[in-house]
Motif scaffolding. Structure first.
Motif, PDB file in Angstrom:
ATOM      1  N   ALA A   8       6.409 -27.399  26.099  1.00  0.00           N
ATOM      2  CA  ALA A   8       5.737 -28.551  25.500  1.00  0.00           C
ATOM      3  C   ALA A   8       4.516 -28.096  24.709  1.00  0.00           C
ATOM      4  O   ALA A   8       4.262 -28.585  23.609  1.00  0.00           O
ATOM      5  N   LEU A   9       3.782 -27.141  25.265  1.00  0.00           N
ATOM      6  CA  LEU A   9       2.624 -26.603  24.561  1.00  0.00           C
ATOM      7  C   LEU A   9       3.069 -25.924  23.275  1.00  0.00           C
ATOM      8  O   LEU A   9       2.508 -26.156  22.214  1.00  0.00           O
ATOM      9  N   GLU A  10       4.113 -25.083  23.371  1.00  0.00           N
ATOM     10  CA  GLU A  10       4.582 -24.371  22.183  1.00  0.00           C
ATOM     11  C   GLU A  10       5.121 -25.346  21.150  1.00  0.00           C
ATOM     12  O   GLU A  10       4.859 -25.208  19.961  1.00  0.00           O
ATOM     13  N   ASP A  11       5.876 -26.381  21.587  1.00  0.00           N
ATOM     14  CA  ASP A  11       6.402 -27.377  20.656  1.00  0.00           C
ATOM     15  C   ASP A  11       5.258 -28.142  20.005  1.00  0.00           C
ATOM     16  O   ASP A  11       5.284 -28.398  18.804  1.00  0.00           O
ATOM     17  N   GLY A  12       4.257 -28.485  20.792  1.00  0.00           N
ATOM     18  CA  GLY A  12       3.104 -29.201  20.239  1.00  0.00           C
ATOM     19  C   GLY A  12       2.341 -28.360  19.245  1.00  0.00           C
ATOM     20  O   GLY A  12       1.942 -28.837  18.186  1.00  0.00           O
ATOM     21  N   ALA A  13       2.157 -27.081  19.554  1.00  0.00           N
ATOM     22  CA  ALA A  13       1.449 -26.193  18.634  1.00  0.00           C
ATOM     23  C   ALA A  13       2.247 -26.034  17.350  1.00  0.00           C
ATOM     24  O   ALA A  13       1.694 -26.034  16.260  1.00  0.00           O
ATOM     25  N   ALA A  14       3.580 -25.934  17.477  1.00  0.00           N
ATOM     26  CA  ALA A  14       4.412 -25.784  16.289  1.00  0.00           C
ATOM     27  C   ALA A  14       4.338 -27.043  15.428  1.00  0.00           C
ATOM     28  O   ALA A  14       4.424 -26.975  14.214  1.00  0.00           O
ATOM     29  N   ALA A  15       4.183 -28.189  16.052  1.00  0.00           N
ATOM     30  CA  ALA A  15       4.107 -29.437  15.303  1.00  0.00           C
ATOM     31  C   ALA A  15       2.686 -29.708  14.808  1.00  0.00           C
ATOM     32  O   ALA A  15       2.443 -30.715  14.169  1.00  0.00           O
ATOM     33  N   GLY A  16       1.759 -28.856  15.124  1.00  0.00           N
ATOM     34  CA  GLY A  16       0.393 -29.030  14.671  1.00  0.00           C
ATOM     35  C   GLY A  16      -0.504 -29.755  15.656  1.00  0.00           C
ATOM     36  O   GLY A  16      -1.631 -30.090  15.344  1.00  0.00           O
ATOM     37  N   HIS A  17       0.001 -30.043  16.846  1.00  0.00           N
ATOM     38  CA  HIS A  17      -0.791 -30.709  17.872  1.00  0.00           C
ATOM     39  C   HIS A  17      -1.373 -29.652  18.806  1.00  0.00           C
ATOM     40  O   HIS A  17      -0.658 -28.805  19.297  1.00  0.00           O
ATOM     41  N   LEU A  18      -2.651 -29.739  19.065  1.00  0.00           N
ATOM     42  CA  LEU A  18      -3.305 -28.706  19.852  1.00  0.00           C
ATOM     43  C   LEU A  18      -3.773 -29.212  21.208  1.00  0.00           C
ATOM     44  O   LEU A  18      -4.728 -28.710  21.759  1.00  0.00           O
ATOM     45  N   ALA A 172       2.343 -24.179   3.092  1.00  0.00           N
ATOM     46  CA  ALA A 172       2.873 -25.089   2.069  1.00  0.00           C
ATOM     47  C   ALA A 172       3.202 -26.449   2.674  1.00  0.00           C
ATOM     48  O   ALA A 172       2.964 -27.485   2.044  1.00  0.00           O
ATOM     49  N   ARG A 173       3.748 -26.455   3.890  1.00  0.00           N
ATOM     50  CA  ARG A 173       4.066 -27.715   4.550  1.00  0.00           C
ATOM     51  C   ARG A 173       2.812 -28.504   4.893  1.00  0.00           C
ATOM     52  O   ARG A 173       2.837 -29.728   4.931  1.00  0.00           O
TER      53      ARG A 173
END
Length: 175
Positions: A8-18, A172-173
Motif C-alpha cells: 500500500a505504501l509503495e502503491d501510494g508512493a507510485a501514485a504520488g501519495h506520501l 512528464a506525467r
C-alpha cells in the motif's frame, strides 16, 4: 497478490501519495535513511567522478561540462546550440557561458544561421578537433579507476539509461 501495508505504501508512493499506513510507517522510516537513497548514491558517485576528472581535464584545459560538450562535438563535428543543449541536458543559461569559454579558448566557433538568426551552430576549430587526440586516454584511465570491468560499466550505463528514461517519463506525467 496479497496487499500488505508495504505494498500500500509503495502503491501510494507510485501514485504520488506520501501518506503511509500505520503498519507501513516503519518501512517509511527505513526508506528515509540516507544510505537507502539511490539519488544520494548517484550524487556521491557523480562527485567522485568530478574529483577524478578534475586533474585529468585540467591537463587539457577543460572543465567537466566543457569536456561533455567537446565529446558531443567530436562525435558530430557541429551542432546547433539547441541540439547541444538537448544532448547535454543543459539549458541555454548554462550552455551559453560554457560555449563562450570554449570559443575564447579557440576550441569552437559559434555561427548564427543566415536563414534563421535565432539558430546558432557550434563547430569545432582545428584546435578543438586536435584536442581529441589528447583526450583519448581519458576513458581507459577512468575505466581503470572504477574497479569495474567493461561489462559491468556497460550494464551500469544501461541501467542508468533506463532509470533516466523512467524519471523523465514520471516528470512528464507530473507536468
Amino acid at each position: 497478490m496479497e496487499r500488505t501495508a508495504d505494498t500500500a505504501l509503495e502503491d501510494g508512493a507510485a501514485a504520488g501519495h506520501l501518506t503511509p499506513s500505520v503498519r507501513g510507517a516503519a518501512r517509511a522510516e527505513e526508506l528515509l535513511r540516507l544510505d537507502r537513497q539511490v539519488c544520494f548514491a548517484l550524487h556521491a558517485a557523480s562527485r567522485a567522478f568530478d574529483a577524478l576528472y578534475r586533474p585529468l581535464l585540467g591537463e587539457l584545459g577543460l572543465t567537466y561540462p566543457q569536456y561533455l560538450a567537446m565529446l558531443a562535438l567530436w562525435e558530430h563535428d557541429s551542432l546547433t546550440v539547441k541540439e547541444l543543449g538537448l544532448a547535454l541536458r543543459l539549458d541555454s543559461g548554462t550552455l551559453s557561458p560554457l560555449l563562450k569559454r570554449l570559443e575564447a579558448a579557440g576550441l569552437v566557433v559559434r555561427e548564427r544561421s543566415r536563414s534563421d538568426e535565432r539558430s546558432v551552430t557550434v563547430r569545432l576549430t582545428t584546435s578543438g578537433a586536435a584536442l581529441k587526440r589528447r583526450a583519448r586516454v581519458l576513458p581507459e584511465t577512468v575505466l581503470a579507476s572504477t574497479g569495474f570491468d567493461e561489462g559491468e560499466l556497460t550494464a551500469l550505463h544501461q541501467s542508468l539509461g533506463r532509470l533516466t528514461a523512467a524519471l523523465d517519463s514520471a516528470n512528464a506525467r507530473r507536468s
